[in-house]
Design a protein around this motif. Structure first.
Motif, PDB file in Angstrom:
ATOM      1  N   ASP A  18      -0.356   0.861   3.307  1.00 25.62           N
ATOM      2  CA  ASP A  18       0.008   2.157   2.734  1.00 25.62           C
ATOM      3  C   ASP A  18       1.518   2.329   2.624  1.00 25.62           C
ATOM      4  O   ASP A  18       2.017   2.952   1.679  1.00 25.62           O
ATOM      5  CB  ASP A  18      -0.596   3.272   3.606  1.00 25.62           C
ATOM      6  CG  ASP A  18      -0.396   4.648   3.002  1.00 25.62           C
ATOM      7  OD1 ASP A  18      -0.525   4.785   1.769  1.00 25.62           O
ATOM      8  OD2 ASP A  18      -0.113   5.591   3.763  1.00 25.62           O
ATOM      9  N   GLU A 141       0.102  10.515   7.261  1.00 31.50           N
ATOM     10  CA  GLU A 141      -0.921   9.762   6.552  1.00 31.50           C
ATOM     11  C   GLU A 141      -2.260   9.837   7.278  1.00 31.50           C
ATOM     12  O   GLU A 141      -3.302  10.022   6.644  1.00 31.50           O
ATOM     13  CB  GLU A 141      -0.478   8.306   6.394  1.00 31.50           C
ATOM     14  CG  GLU A 141       0.742   8.131   5.515  1.00 31.50           C
ATOM     15  CD  GLU A 141       0.499   8.667   4.120  1.00 31.50           C
ATOM     16  OE1 GLU A 141      -0.216   8.024   3.348  1.00 31.50           O
ATOM     17  OE2 GLU A 141       1.015   9.757   3.808  1.00 31.50           O
ATOM     18  N   LEU A 306      -5.653   4.178  -0.822  1.00 28.90           N
ATOM     19  CA  LEU A 306      -4.761   3.032  -1.017  1.00 28.90           C
ATOM     20  C   LEU A 306      -4.660   2.650  -2.489  1.00 28.90           C
ATOM     21  O   LEU A 306      -3.598   2.219  -2.948  1.00 28.90           O
ATOM     22  CB  LEU A 306      -5.257   1.838  -0.197  1.00 28.90           C
ATOM     23  CG  LEU A 306      -5.156   1.988   1.330  1.00 28.90           C
ATOM     24  CD1 LEU A 306      -5.765   0.774   2.010  1.00 28.90           C
ATOM     25  CD2 LEU A 306      -3.716   2.186   1.767  1.00 28.90           C
TER      26      LEU A 306
END
Length: 419
Positions: A18, A141, A306
């Motif tokens: 990521d 995240e 992703l």
């Protein structure tokens, strides 16, 4: 069936892939070269994931959700949907407080920074800048991922318990190489012979081959091997986090039994609905994952996240991207018109209740009417008891005097007419 890599639920693998698009931005913030930043990125993520696992081991998933994922710095950073100088400026502002909350104190942050600095031949302040910035980004995240997946505190603890498997070196060294089976070779020869005549050759596929290819492709971009030093620094005990069942399940029917039970699918109605899009985890040696619905949903959302490449360096979009929606129908890629099963029929919602039938509105009208009736009754009682306000008494006296003057004037006019 739709196979998905087990690494999609690995925090370390997810974060490493990521954060790849923002390596240059992190290098600029920490004043490091790109090779140094790439090396420091893997080591920093190892330290952060280990500290996060140690935090959960001490305080459990509810504290992780409230104290880490719910921090004001994480909420502020979630307002940004792209990585640029504005986003990194907000990250630099909150990095020290967030890193100290995650590692426990600033002393551990400095020790981790010194260890990273020796690996990349940089100064400790440079490594500390990169490490602390990543602390804010990692919490952001993971907070988004858990929010989109809608996992509760118990599922959060189970998710954390699976993570030490992905940090072991066994999964990187025990993967069997991908081999082409005889069936696939035969299929390829048939297609080559049939190509000049444009005939359609029968399609022969080996499900295990697709699974091995999927896992191998995931391992091509695998992060660096985990350094056990971070367990010592963060005092994390991986033995207390291992799942109960260490042996991988070989029978896929047995492996998916719990999942089929959860979502209402069974062998009796497998041909009646759209069941060939069943999402399962691909087989991966040294990794054991339960086929539970929340975990598969987390993996699918991680895969979608992703693919969106949300951390690419660009200007802030005018409209924020929508959250990925994963349902039983969108789990697979099959669009055939097979009738759906009873368990997949949509829920029919009742029509909205009219306003005049709404009990809340009726109660409000009843309360207002009762208060008005009480006020009128109280006024009448005061008036009958003589407890009328002085202003009303004065007004009545003035009216009485005006009436007397009018009567006198009328009498005088009558007398004048008679004379």
């Amino acid at each position: 069936m739709t196979s998905i890599s087990p690494t999609r639920v690995s925090m370390y693998d997810f974060l490493y892939q990521d954060t790849q698009p923002m390596v240059s931005l992190l290098a600029d913030a920490a004043q490091l070269s790109l090779p140094q930043t790439q090396l420091a990125l893997g080591a920093s993520l190892q330290a952060i994931v280990s500290a996060l696992l140690a935090y959960q081991q001490r305080y459990q998933g509810q504290a992780v959700r409230k104290k880490l994922f719910g921090r004001s710095a994480v909420k502020e950073l979630r307002h940004y949907n792209a990585m640029n100088f504005v986003t990194i400026k907000a990250t630099l502002y909150h990095r020290h407080d967030t890193a100290n909350a995650l590692f426990g104190d600033s002393a551990q942050v400095i020790k981790a920074s010194e260890h990273i600095a020796t690996q990349i031949d940089a100064t400790t302040p440079q490594a500390q800048t990169l490490l602390t910035c990543l602390c804010v980004i990692v919490l952001r995240e993971l907070a988004i991922l858990t929010d989109y997946s809608q996992i509760d505190n118990d599922e959060m603890d189970k998710w954390f318990a699976l993570q030490p498997q992905f940090l072991s070196v066994g999964r990187l060294t025990t993967i069997a190489p991908v081999t082409v089976t005889d069936a696939v070779k035969k299929d390829m020869s048939i297609e080559e012979k049939a190509a000049p005549s444009e005939s359609i050759a029968p399609e022969i596929k080996d499900p295990s081959l697709d699974s091995e290819r999927l896992v191998s492709n995931q391992l091509l971009s695998a992060p660096p091997p985990f350094d056990p030093y971070w367990y010592e620094l963060t005092t994390f005990k991986p033995d207390n986090h291992e799942p109960d069942n260490h042996e991988p399940v070989q029978d896929m029917q047995e492996a998916t039994a719990d999942y089929l039970k959860v979502i209402g699918r069974s062998s009796e109605n497998i041909q009646q609905g759209r069941h060939n899009d069943l999402l399962i985890f691909a087989q991966m040696r040294a990794i054991t994952l339960p086929h539970q619905r929340w975990l598969l949903q987390l993996a699918k959302i991680s895969d979608i996240y992703l693919q969106q490449n949300r951390l690419r360096i660009t200007s802030e979009p005018t409209t924020p991207p929508t959250a990925p929606l994963v349902t039983l129908r969108s789990i697979g890629d099959n669009d055939d018109n097979i009738p759906i099963a009873t368990s997949e029929t949509p829920i029919e919602h009742n029509a909205p209740t009219p306003l005049w039938k709404n009990p809340i509105i009726l109660i409000i009208i009843l309360v207002i009417g009762s208060l008005g009736a009480l006020a009128t009754l109280k006024y009448q009682m005061k008036k009958s008891n003589g407890a009328i306000p002085a202003t009303e008494v004065v007004l009545e006296q003035d009216l009485a005097e005006k009436r007397q003057q009018q009567d006198t004037a009328v009498i005088k006019e009558d007398d004048a007419d008679k004379n």
